[in-house]
Write an enzyme that holds these catalytic residues in place. Sequence first.
Site, PDB file in Angstrom:
ATOM      1  N   ILE A  91      70.005  50.355  23.781  1.00 18.07           N
ATOM      2  CA  ILE A  91      68.868  49.684  24.424  1.00 18.07           C
ATOM      3  C   ILE A  91      69.081  48.063  24.033  1.00 18.07           C
ATOM      4  CG2 ILE A  91      67.219  51.658  24.285  1.00 18.07           C
ATOM      5  CD1 ILE A  91      66.072  50.719  21.954  1.00 18.07           C
ATOM      6  N   ASP A  92      68.705  47.422  24.878  1.00 16.44           N
ATOM      7  CA  ASP A  92      68.731  45.933  24.723  1.00 16.44           C
ATOM      8  C   ASP A  92      68.093  45.496  23.501  1.00 16.44           C
ATOM      9  OD1 ASP A  92      69.764  46.021  27.386  1.00 16.44           O
ATOM     10  OD2 ASP A  92      67.935  45.789  28.343  1.00 16.44           O
TER      11      ASP A  92
END
Length: 304
Positions: free
Chosen positions: A137-138
Amino acid sequence: MEICEHTVIAGEAGMRIDKLLAGLDGEYSRSQIQDWITEGRVSVNGKVVKANYRVQEGDRIEWTVPEPEILDVRPEPMDLDIYYEDRDVIVVNKPRGMVVHPSPGHLNGTLVNGLLAHCRDLSGINGVLRPGIVHRIDKDTSGLLMAAKNDFSHEHLARQLENKTVLRKYKAIVHGVIPHDYGTIDAPIGRDPKDRQSMAVVDSGKPAVTHFRVIERFDKYTLVECELETGRTHQIRVHMKYIGHPVAGDPKYGPKRTLPIDGQALHAGVLGFAHPRTGEFLTFEAPPPEDFERLLNGLRAGVY
């Protein structure tokens, strides 16, 4: 040593070659590309060029990627928010602002550094920089992420992602009031031809599907739950921008005037998968972080 090739398309014409190459996959920085150009590793139509060369449509670029340095990724004790752990899998609630895995020039303070200090027995399938990492995930997205503690588990979890059987739900605060309660965004995602360091909906992109439902509406914003069917880079951020409702606080895909939050208001709140050894389907849910909840309370009170 890896030899790479790329033929310049119309949307890339006029770009500096160092900027173009740095944005093709995002793995190498512009300064690294410039070093390769100085070393004569990059050629256009068979001729070595300088970093300020502006590419033309049809140019055939060839470059060689040098063998990677042996990087020493060190364990770093961290106070990880662990939701589940056994001999095969670990599920962690990642805070906003933390990078998932090290990269050249960014070897410390990542989730992988913390995981190595915590358990030391992560799968080796993705190499020394990404041990145990099955999905990401970012940096500025918070939420649940699973990691594999051995290669057996890694292969099983990766296969579930490929087969689209992993449950991944996100909460997001987006700009604008979405009039309908449910929606599906089925639009391919690839590199933005106008900005190779960003993603966009493009005809040549990879298939990408996001389902969403409205949870709550405010004067100028909407709280939605997004469920991923695929897992493309920046998928929710790109798709919500595509339908005219970018994620609040998103510095890359959203407007500058937005809600007061450091990073996008996007949280991976639900994660579910079949345990690689037992087959039992496990589901985990993590509430949004405090600043996300604070924004919601402010929206309900009419502050924003």
